[in-house]
Design a protein around this motif. Structure first.
Motif, PDB file in Angstrom:
ATOM      1  N   TYR A 142      -2.259 -11.224   8.833  1.00 16.91           N
ATOM      2  CA  TYR A 142      -1.937 -12.732   8.434  1.00 16.91           C
ATOM      3  C   TYR A 142      -0.791 -12.342   7.591  1.00 16.91           C
ATOM      4  O   TYR A 142      -0.506 -13.510   7.662  1.00 16.91           O
ATOM      5  N   TYR A 143      -0.634 -11.152   6.317  1.00 20.50           N
ATOM      6  CA  TYR A 143       0.696 -11.785   5.526  1.00 20.50           C
ATOM      7  C   TYR A 143       1.038  -9.927   4.902  1.00 20.50           C
ATOM      8  O   TYR A 143      -0.289  -9.648   5.049  1.00 20.50           O
ATOM      9  N   PRO A 144       2.306 -10.318   4.621  1.00 24.83           N
ATOM     10  CA  PRO A 144       2.157  -8.656   4.020  1.00 24.83           C
ATOM     11  C   PRO A 144       1.365  -9.023   2.869  1.00 24.83           C
ATOM     12  O   PRO A 144       1.587  -9.272   2.096  1.00 24.83           O
ATOM     13  N   LEU A 145       0.712  -7.442   2.796  1.00 25.90           N
ATOM     14  CA  LEU A 145      -0.071  -7.424   1.018  1.00 25.90           C
ATOM     15  C   LEU A 145       1.168  -6.731   0.051  1.00 25.90           C
ATOM     16  O   LEU A 145       1.471  -5.338   0.203  1.00 25.90           O
ATOM     17  N   PRO A 146       0.927  -7.802  -1.370  1.00 27.72           N
ATOM     18  CA  PRO A 146       1.875  -6.764  -2.072  1.00 27.72           C
ATOM     19  C   PRO A 146       1.903  -5.605  -2.927  1.00 27.72           C
ATOM     20  O   PRO A 146       2.663  -5.074  -3.697  1.00 27.72           O
ATOM     21  N   GLY A 147       0.035  -5.502  -2.729  1.00 30.62           N
ATOM     22  CA  GLY A 147       0.067  -4.036  -3.332  1.00 30.62           C
ATOM     23  C   GLY A 147       0.605  -2.313  -2.893  1.00 30.62           C
ATOM     24  O   GLY A 147       1.075  -1.561  -3.466  1.00 30.62           O
ATOM     25  N   ILE A 148       0.906  -2.995  -1.441  1.00 33.61           N
ATOM     26  CA  ILE A 148       1.325  -1.389  -1.198  1.00 33.61           C
ATOM     27  C   ILE A 148       3.295  -2.069  -0.576  1.00 33.61           C
ATOM     28  O   ILE A 148       3.550  -3.134   0.005  1.00 33.61           O
ATOM     29  N   GLU A 149       3.825  -1.183  -1.421  1.00 38.17           N
ATOM     30  CA  GLU A 149       5.781  -1.617  -1.190  1.00 38.17           C
ATOM     31  C   GLU A 149       5.512  -1.256  -0.140  1.00 38.17           C
ATOM     32  O   GLU A 149       5.516  -0.100   0.405  1.00 38.17           O
ATOM     33  N   ASN A 150       6.943  -1.500   0.491  1.00 44.00           N
ATOM     34  CA  ASN A 150       7.447  -1.564   2.257  1.00 44.00           C
ATOM     35  C   ASN A 150       6.075  -1.105   2.623  1.00 44.00           C
ATOM     36  O   ASN A 150       6.538  -0.532   3.493  1.00 44.00           O
ATOM     37  N   SER A 151       5.622  -2.419   2.612  1.00 43.56           N
ATOM     38  CA  SER A 151       4.377  -2.130   4.086  1.00 43.56           C
ATOM     39  C   SER A 151       4.642  -2.063   5.308  1.00 43.56           C
ATOM     40  O   SER A 151       4.078  -1.293   5.774  1.00 43.56           O
ATOM     41  N   VAL A 152       5.987  -2.573   5.698  1.00 44.80           N
ATOM     42  CA  VAL A 152       5.919  -3.070   6.169  1.00 44.80           C
ATOM     43  C   VAL A 152       6.541  -0.907   7.151  1.00 44.80           C
ATOM     44  O   VAL A 152       6.371  -1.288   8.627  1.00 44.80           O
ATOM     45  N   GLU A 153       7.436  -1.129   6.599  1.00 44.84           N
ATOM     46  CA  GLU A 153       8.334   0.224   6.710  1.00 44.84           C
ATOM     47  C   GLU A 153       7.091   1.957   6.948  1.00 44.84           C
ATOM     48  O   GLU A 153       8.085   2.315   7.439  1.00 44.84           O
ATOM     49  N   SER A 154       6.705   1.285   5.993  1.00 46.01           N
ATOM     50  CA  SER A 154       5.598   2.654   5.664  1.00 46.01           C
ATOM     51  C   SER A 154       4.954   2.909   7.274  1.00 46.01           C
ATOM     52  O   SER A 154       4.103   2.841   7.234  1.00 46.01           O
ATOM     53  N   PRO A 155       5.284   4.560   7.749  1.00 48.87           N
ATOM     54  CA  PRO A 155       4.262   4.192   8.714  1.00 48.87           C
ATOM     55  C   PRO A 155       2.690   4.949   8.317  1.00 48.87           C
ATOM     56  O   PRO A 155       2.756   5.311   7.785  1.00 48.87           O
ATOM     57  N   ARG A 156       2.322   4.010   9.673  1.00 49.57           N
ATOM     58  CA  ARG A 156       0.663   4.160   9.054  1.00 49.57           C
ATOM     59  C   ARG A 156       0.195   5.332  10.304  1.00 49.57           C
ATOM     60  O   ARG A 156       0.847   6.248  11.437  1.00 49.57           O
ATOM     61  N   TYR A 157      -0.740   6.565   9.395  1.00 52.28           N
ATOM     62  CA  TYR A 157      -1.120   7.852   9.760  1.00 52.28           C
ATOM     63  C   TYR A 157      -2.967   7.097  10.116  1.00 52.28           C
ATOM     64  O   TYR A 157      -3.528   6.813   9.251  1.00 52.28           O
ATOM     65  N   ILE A 158      -3.096   7.855  10.999  1.00 55.30           N
ATOM     66  CA  ILE A 158      -4.337   7.828  11.442  1.00 55.30           C
ATOM     67  C   ILE A 158      -5.759   8.854  11.919  1.00 55.30           C
ATOM     68  O   ILE A 158      -4.806  10.202  12.239  1.00 55.30           O
ATOM     69  N   CYS A 159      -6.713   8.858  12.012  1.00 54.52           N
ATOM     70  CA  CYS A 159      -7.306   9.890  12.071  1.00 54.52           C
ATOM     71  C   CYS A 159      -7.487  10.039  13.949  1.00 54.52           C
ATOM     72  O   CYS A 159      -7.621   9.439  14.344  1.00 54.52           O
ATOM     73  N   PRO A 160      -7.038  11.287  14.434  1.00 50.07           N
ATOM     74  CA  PRO A 160      -7.610  11.399  15.660  1.00 50.07           C
ATOM     75  C   PRO A 160      -8.512  11.223  16.128  1.00 50.07           C
ATOM     76  O   PRO A 160      -8.307  11.151  17.259  1.00 50.07           O
ATOM     77  N   VAL A 161      -9.481  11.336  15.290  1.00 51.42           N
ATOM     78  CA  VAL A 161     -10.612  11.225  16.322  1.00 51.42           C
ATOM     79  C   VAL A 161     -11.408   9.621  16.615  1.00 51.42           C
ATOM     80  O   VAL A 161     -10.834   8.773  15.848  1.00 51.42           O
TER      81      VAL A 161
END
Ligand SMILES: [Zn+2]
Length: 135
Positions: free
Chosen positions: A86-105
């Motif tokens: 719904y909206y960017p959360l303020p607690g994570i700075e630049n959450s849009v630019e920060s690439p997300r990493y996930i577990c391969p499982v």
């Protein structure tokens, strides 16, 4: 908010680990301190759930979190993900630019955002595998 004292207390405990991501730093620290103060009383005094519910309703993001948790029965660990839609959360700075990493499982919920290029990519604490970039 129109929840029972028990629900408010349960939600106030459940939301604590997520406050830093729901609010910007000064507000998050303030809310964390206030919640801790109210929740540390061994039994809630008459009326303190009203204070809790006021605190949690002060910000749109915490209000939405509580609503998803209590009304739609989302598991606490899935709510941030739902809110980010719904909206960017303020607690994570630049959450849009920060690439997300996930577990391969598959179906593992561990994720992590690389905020600095210098940050070493962590391993999944459940599976011991290095996280991979979410494409
Ligand atoms: Zn995993």
């Amino acid at each position: 908010m129109k929840y029972s004292p028990d629900e408010i207390r349960k939600a106030a405990i459940a939301i604590q680990p997520y406050i830093a991501e729901l609010l910007d730093a000064p507000n998050a620290q303030r809310l964390e301190r206030q919640l801790e103060g109210l929740l540390s009383q061994s039994s809630l005094k008459q009326g303190s759930h009203t204070q809790l519910s006021h605190l949690l309703a002060e910000h749109e993001s915490t209000q939405d979190w509580i609503r998803l948790y209590l009304e739609e029965q989302y598991p606490a660990e899935d709510i941030l993900k739902a809110l980010r839609v719904y909206y960017p959360l303020p607690g994570i700075e630049n959450s849009v630019e920060s690439p997300r990493y996930i577990c391969p499982v598959e179906k593992c919920n561990q994720d992590w955002y690389r905020k600095n290029r210098e940050d070493e990519i962590p391993v999944c604490p459940v599976h011991g595998l290095k996280l991979i970039i979410d494409s």
